[in-house]
Motif scaffolding. Sequence first.
Motif, short mmCIF file in Angstrom:
data_model
loop_
_atom_site.label_atom_id
_atom_site.label_comp_id
_atom_site.label_asym_id
_atom_site.label_seq_id
_atom_site.Cartn_x
_atom_site.Cartn_y
_atom_site.Cartn_z
N PHE A 92 41.83 34.49 36.74
CA PHE A 92 39.81 34.29 36.79
C PHE A 92 40.01 34.63 37.74
N ASP A 93 40.45 33.36 39.07
CA ASP A 93 40.28 33.37 40.29
C ASP A 93 40.47 34.82 41.14
N LEU A 94 41.70 35.74 40.56
CA LEU A 94 42.06 36.76 41.48
C LEU A 94 41.35 38.22 40.96
N ALA A 95 40.09 37.81 39.43
CA ALA A 95 39.31 38.81 39.59
C ALA A 95 37.86 37.78 40.23
N ARG A 96 37.69 37.38 40.52
CA ARG A 96 37.30 36.35 41.31
C ARG A 96 35.68 36.67 40.32
N ARG A 97 35.86 35.75 38.43
CA ARG A 97 35.16 35.07 38.07
C ARG A 97 35.31 34.06 37.50
N ARG A 98 35.47 33.23 38.31
CA ARG A 98 35.44 31.74 37.99
C ARG A 98 34.59 30.85 39.08
N PRO A 99 33.70 30.18 37.95
CA PRO A 99 32.97 29.32 39.25
C PRO A 99 33.72 28.98 40.48
N ARG A 100 32.60 28.74 41.78
CA ARG A 100 33.57 27.82 42.23
C ARG A 100 32.29 26.82 42.42
N ASP A 101 33.18 25.74 43.30
CA ASP A 101 32.42 25.03 43.50
C ASP A 101 31.84 24.73 45.32
N GLY A 102 31.65 25.83 45.44
CA GLY A 102 30.62 25.48 46.92
C GLY A 102 32.08 26.28 47.79
#
Length: 272
Positions: A92-102
């Motif tokens: 999910f991180d590689l695909a940029r699909r996980r919510p970020r914490d800012g």
Amino acid sequence: MTTRTVDTTQELAAFLRTRRERLDPDEFGLPSRRRSRRTPGLRREEVAELVGVSIDYIVRLEQARGLRPSADVVEALARALRLAPAERAYLFDLARRRPRDGGKLATIAAPPLARLVADLSPLPAMLMNHRYDILAWNGEMARLMVDFATLPPKQRNAMWLCLKHPEVREFYADRERVIREGIAHLRAAWAAHPDDEALTDLIADREFARLWAERDVKVNGRGRKEMRHPEAGVLDLHYEVLTPLQDQDQRLVIYRAMAEDSRSALDRLFTA
């Protein structure tokens, strides 16, 4: 690795290929007529069928041709490839699909957490960020490992110490496993923080190359380490890693003795 930042498209492609090739076709109950194969793992068309996308889509993903899969497709890929929880989060991180914490990265210890580390004495405790930088520690942790205050800030990193420090290098009875697990954690951190140049510099070290190429992803919240301390002797220790809700780039690490002989050895070390 020579780039200053993460090439997530290339890494996504390589990660999908390696995970597909590690799968055993027999575990999927595929018809025997489809089992004749010259390469390991599932075929691309088999993954495409499991995910519910076209073969061309899987080919383009594995060739790093600029696709950005949706969250639904990423979830389907994770299921099809039977990814472990840490591997799923990595995908999910590689695909940029996980919510970020800012994107807030910790470089100094939050004062309440630094006080907590001190208050945990006599248990050895320290505070680290996602790349294993050591931000705060108590006296027991310094006595157990090394006097961090005497080290330049760039060397106050748990992986650097394990790889480079002449004394800490010899601490771990199973140093290979410790390094392997550390690199598996840093790979997850690498995907979650693609613009962290300090992290990229750390993993660019040539000693990382052999294990980094295996693309293992694992985040350990607890575990066991056997240490060969120059003064205390062999120590069998349990560690626990806790993440504060308010400062999620900081990790509290606490060590405890697993048995009475290790507990007694720690007591002697800390009171000497």
